[in-house]
Design an enzyme around this catalytic site. Structure first.
Site, PDB file in Angstrom:
ATOM      1  N   LYS A  22       4.809  50.751  34.338  1.00 25.06           N
ATOM      2  CA  LYS A  22       3.904  50.819  35.496  1.00 25.06           C
ATOM      3  C   LYS A  22       4.193  49.682  36.480  1.00 25.06           C
ATOM      4  CE  LYS A  22      -0.307  48.933  35.129  1.00 25.06           C
ATOM      5  NZ  LYS A  22      -0.590  47.943  36.187  1.00 25.06           N
ATOM      6  N   ASN A  23       4.369  48.469  35.952  1.00 24.20           N
ATOM      7  CA  ASN A  23       4.527  47.319  36.839  1.00 24.20           C
ATOM      8  C   ASN A  23       5.901  47.259  37.491  1.00 24.20           C
ATOM      9  OD1 ASN A  23       1.937  46.601  36.342  1.00 24.20           O
ATOM     10  ND2 ASN A  23       2.411  44.841  35.025  1.00 24.20           N
ATOM     11  N   CYS A 116     -11.265  40.426  41.652  1.00 21.45           N
ATOM     12  CA  CYS A 116     -11.051  41.540  40.737  1.00 21.45           C
ATOM     13  C   CYS A 116     -11.492  41.111  39.356  1.00 21.45           C
ATOM     14  CB  CYS A 116      -9.604  41.995  40.736  1.00 21.45           C
ATOM     15  SG  CYS A 116      -8.533  40.983  39.761  1.00 21.45           S
ATOM     16  N   ARG A 121      -7.446  35.994  41.915  1.00 21.74           N
ATOM     17  CA  ARG A 121      -6.159  36.576  42.290  1.00 21.74           C
ATOM     18  C   ARG A 121      -5.911  36.593  43.796  1.00 21.74           C
ATOM     19  NH1 ARG A 121      -4.843  41.935  38.897  1.00 21.74           N
ATOM     20  NH2 ARG A 121      -2.953  41.003  38.193  1.00 21.74           N
ATOM     21  N   ASP A 309      -0.428  39.920  29.732  1.00 20.17           N
ATOM     22  CA  ASP A 309      -0.787  41.339  29.552  1.00 20.17           C
ATOM     23  C   ASP A 309      -0.795  41.764  28.074  1.00 20.17           C
ATOM     24  OD1 ASP A 309      -1.168  41.678  32.243  1.00 20.17           O
ATOM     25  OD2 ASP A 309       0.692  42.761  32.614  1.00 20.17           O
ATOM     26  N   ARG A 401      -5.335  53.958  33.939  1.00 16.05           N
ATOM     27  CA  ARG A 401      -4.574  53.279  34.993  1.00 16.05           C
ATOM     28  C   ARG A 401      -3.165  52.928  34.527  1.00 16.05           C
ATOM     29  NH1 ARG A 401      -7.316  48.299  37.628  1.00 16.05           N
ATOM     30  NH2 ARG A 401      -5.253  48.433  38.560  1.00 16.05           N
TER      31      ARG A 401
HETATM   32  C1  UD1 Z   1       1.537  41.063  37.849  1.00 12.09           C
HETATM   33  C2  UD1 Z   1       1.247  42.271  36.977  1.00 12.09           C
HETATM   34  C3  UD1 Z   1       0.101  41.975  36.034  1.00 12.09           C
HETATM   35  C4  UD1 Z   1       0.372  40.687  35.232  1.00 12.09           C
HETATM   36  C5  UD1 Z   1       0.745  39.548  36.171  1.00 12.09           C
HETATM   37  C6  UD1 Z   1       1.185  38.291  35.416  1.00 12.09           C
HETATM   38  C7  UD1 Z   1       1.864  44.077  38.458  1.00 12.09           C
HETATM   39  C8  UD1 Z   1       1.433  45.238  39.274  1.00 12.09           C
HETATM   40  N1  UD1 Z   1       0.914  43.389  37.839  1.00 12.09           N
HETATM   41  O1  UD1 Z   1       0.382  40.845  38.637  1.00 12.09           O
HETATM   42  O2  UD1 Z   1      -0.040  43.083  35.144  1.00 12.09           O
HETATM   43  O3  UD1 Z   1      -0.766  40.346  34.496  1.00 12.09           O
HETATM   44  O4  UD1 Z   1       1.829  39.941  37.033  1.00 12.09           O
HETATM   45  O5  UD1 Z   1       2.229  38.580  34.574  1.00 12.09           O
HETATM   46  O6  UD1 Z   1       3.049  43.801  38.343  1.00 12.09           O
HETATM   47  N2  UD1 Z   1      -1.626  33.953  42.474  1.00 12.09           N
HETATM   48  C9  UD1 Z   1      -2.040  33.144  43.509  1.00 12.09           C
HETATM   49  N3  UD1 Z   1      -1.632  33.448  44.779  1.00 12.09           N
HETATM   50  C10 UD1 Z   1      -0.833  34.526  45.051  1.00 12.09           C
HETATM   51  C11 UD1 Z   1      -0.412  35.337  43.986  1.00 12.09           C
HETATM   52  C12 UD1 Z   1      -0.821  35.015  42.687  1.00 12.09           C
HETATM   53  O7  UD1 Z   1      -2.746  32.156  43.304  1.00 12.09           O
HETATM   54  O8  UD1 Z   1      -0.493  34.750  46.231  1.00 12.09           O
HETATM   55  C13 UD1 Z   1      -2.045  33.609  41.085  1.00 12.09           C
HETATM   56  C14 UD1 Z   1      -2.879  34.703  40.442  1.00 12.09           C
HETATM   57  O9  UD1 Z   1      -4.234  34.595  40.775  1.00 12.09           O
HETATM   58  C15 UD1 Z   1      -2.605  34.468  38.985  1.00 12.09           C
HETATM   59  C16 UD1 Z   1      -1.163  33.966  38.953  1.00 12.09           C
HETATM   60  O10 UD1 Z   1      -0.884  33.527  40.281  1.00 12.09           O
HETATM   61  O11 UD1 Z   1      -3.453  33.475  38.481  1.00 12.09           O
HETATM   62  C17 UD1 Z   1      -0.140  35.012  38.542  1.00 12.09           C
HETATM   63  O12 UD1 Z   1      -0.253  36.127  39.386  1.00 12.09           O
HETATM   64  P1  UD1 Z   1       0.965  37.094  39.723  1.00 12.09           P
HETATM   65  O13 UD1 Z   1       2.164  36.718  38.921  1.00 12.09           O
HETATM   66  O14 UD1 Z   1       1.107  37.171  41.203  1.00 12.09           O
HETATM   67  O15 UD1 Z   1       0.410  38.485  39.197  1.00 12.09           O
HETATM   68  P2  UD1 Z   1       0.439  39.877  39.905  1.00 12.09           P
HETATM   69  O16 UD1 Z   1       1.740  40.079  40.606  1.00 12.09           O
HETATM   70  O17 UD1 Z   1      -0.818  40.103  40.652  1.00 12.09           O
END
Ligand code: UD1
Length: 422
Positions: A22-23, A116, A121, A309, A401
């Site tokens: 999915k990711n 969320c 996030r 995850d 999902r």
């Molecule tokens: C992706 C995965 C999710 C997984 C996560 C971490 C998808 C669709 N989802 O989510 O299943 O749990 O990676 O492996 O691929 N953050 C910030 N600012 C930003 C972006 C992120 O502070 O602009 C923080 C987030 O709040 C979180 C951390 O960075 O605490 C990691 O987030 P991130 O790696 O971006 O996760 P996602 O891409 O949202």
């Protein structure tokens, strides 16, 4: 709302076919917006997040043609560069369309995701990455309003992007935008997740020039000459890990067809430490347990560390271990919604900040529990597989999902599980 009814106590035996990730699928669907040529994706899982993302690109004007094992997305005629709150609210990953729309059309308006279930996030790193390529970004009434210089020869320009932490989504946004920028882009402190490398493979098939995806430093040569493309996404390492835990928690044996050891090292290492056997087979991986489970110490980290995850699933597993397991969550600040629900099933878990202590031993007893997010929900299903009597998991849409036919896959290998439609 559908529910799952599980009667615990059955060892799982047999095989499970692991679906596409999915990711990996979500950013690849977003990436199709970059190109005026069709992109065929051949391993999309049939899960509602993927359906939603296909709906999002269709709203922008992409033509989506679905067949049994292939989806063709043709984004030649894009009619809108604005994504509404309603679509982003349903699924945070919708924000991944921001980079491609901005890079190709010079403007995009995408609703801010907001809070969320698993923490704040924010998307600040996505925004900073695009700004480093020359975009102007304002937040107006909850919308990210992004544009590129509107001068002759305008558009995004290659540059150096240094991520404050290796965010998966921000790395993907940066990589997609950079393929259509002029000149070379370097992304430092990039996320190394296999899904990032798979997005690069998809973009390369579409015509992009990218090196280093899967490492901390990614180089992208912009101004891509796009071409029609076909890409087969990687298998879902989190789905595979979840079924590995299902085998382990029930003391059964499962062959996980398509699972790839090289993408699951931290998960497999943790299983082995806890007393579970894992070995490669011609088709994937075999996971088996017949002895007691040892307690362990888990800290979630960005890849290649132990995945956040998989944290909830291992917490369910730790309830069956002989002693206390320490689980530290370092990726998200509040990702323990499964704790009160596991306690309802009889688990002994104490929580302090971002650390949980699971004292294994007390037998779990079936109860009504509530699914809260995707991985939290599946941990309740796993716990239900070893709870005495009947467990009812409410709000199954969270599972839909990200897990393709979870109840059917589990039933085929011996679980007593049924879906009750409301
Ligand atoms: C992706 C995965 C999710 C997984 C996560 C971490 C998808 C669709 N989802 O989510 O299943 O749990 O990676 O492996 O691929 N953050 C910030 N600012 C930003 C972006 C992120 O502070 O602009 C923080 C987030 O709040 C979180 C951390 O960075 O605490 C990691 O987030 P991130 O790696 O971006 O996760 P996602 O891409 O949202």
């Amino acid at each position: 709302m559908d529910r799952l009814r599980i009667v615990g106590g059955h060892k799982l035996q047999g095989g499970v076919t692991i679906s596409g990730a999915k990711n990996a699928a979500l950013p690849q669907i977003a990436a199709t917006l970059l190109s005026p040529y069709p992109v065929e994706l051949t391993n999309l899982p049939q899960v509602s997040d993927v359906e939603n993302m296909l709906g999002v690109v269709a709203l922008h004007g992409a033509e989506v043609t679905r067949a049994a094992h292939s989806t063709i997305i043709d984004a030649r005629n894009i009619v809108s560069t604005e994504t509404t709150y309603d679509t982003v609210r349903k699924m945070r990953a919708t924000v991944l369309v921001l980079g491609p729309l901005l890079a190709r059309f010079g403007q995009a308006r995408v609703s801010l995701p907001g809070g969320c279930a698993i923490g704040a996030r924010p998307v600040d790193m996505h925004i900073k990455a695009l700004a480093a390529l020359g975009a102007t970004i304002d937040i107006e009434n909850g919308l990210i309003v992004a544009s590129t210089p509107n001068t002759p020869g305008g558009g995004l320009k290659g540059g150096r992007i240094v991520l404050a932490s290796p965010s998966v989504g921000a790395t993907e946004t940066a990589m997609m935008a950079a393929t259509a920028a002029k000149g070379e882009t370097e992304i430092l402190n990039a996320a190394r997740e296999p899904e990032v490398a798979d997005l690069a493979a998809c973009l390369i098939a579409m015509g992009a020039k990218i090196e280093g995806a899967g490492t901390h430093r990614i180089l992208i040569e912009g101004s891509t000459s796009w071409q029609p493309a076909k890409h087969h996404g990687i298998p879902d390492r989190i789905e595979a890990g979840t079924y590995a835990v299902a085998a382990a928690i029930t003391g059964g044996t499962l062959e996980l067809t398509n699972a790839r050891l090289e993408n699951m090292a931290a998960t497999v290492q943790m299983l082995e430490f806890m007393g579970v056997s894992v070995w490669p087979s011609d088709r994937g991986l075999v996971v088996s347990r017949d002895g007691p489970l040892r307690p362990t110490d888990i800290t979630t980290e960005p890849y290649p560390g132990f995945p956040t995850d998989m944290q909830a699933q291992f917490m369910a597993l730790a309830t069956q271990a002989d002693g206390a397991t320490l689980i530290r969550e370092t990726v998200f600040e509040s990702r323990f919604m499964h704790v009160p629900e596991l306690i309802r099933l009889g688990a002994n878990i104490s929580l302090q900040g971002t650390t949980a202590v699971v004292r294994g031993g007390p037998p779990l007893r079936g109860a009504q529990v509530m699914a809260t997010d995707l991985r939290a929900s599946v941990s309740l299903v796993l716990a239900g597989l070893v709870s005495s009597g009947e467990t009812i998991v409410n709000r199954v849409y969270h599972l839909d999902r990200g897990y393709e036919q979870l109840d059917r896959k589990l039933r085929l290998c011996g679980a007593d599980i049924e879906r009750i439609s409301a």
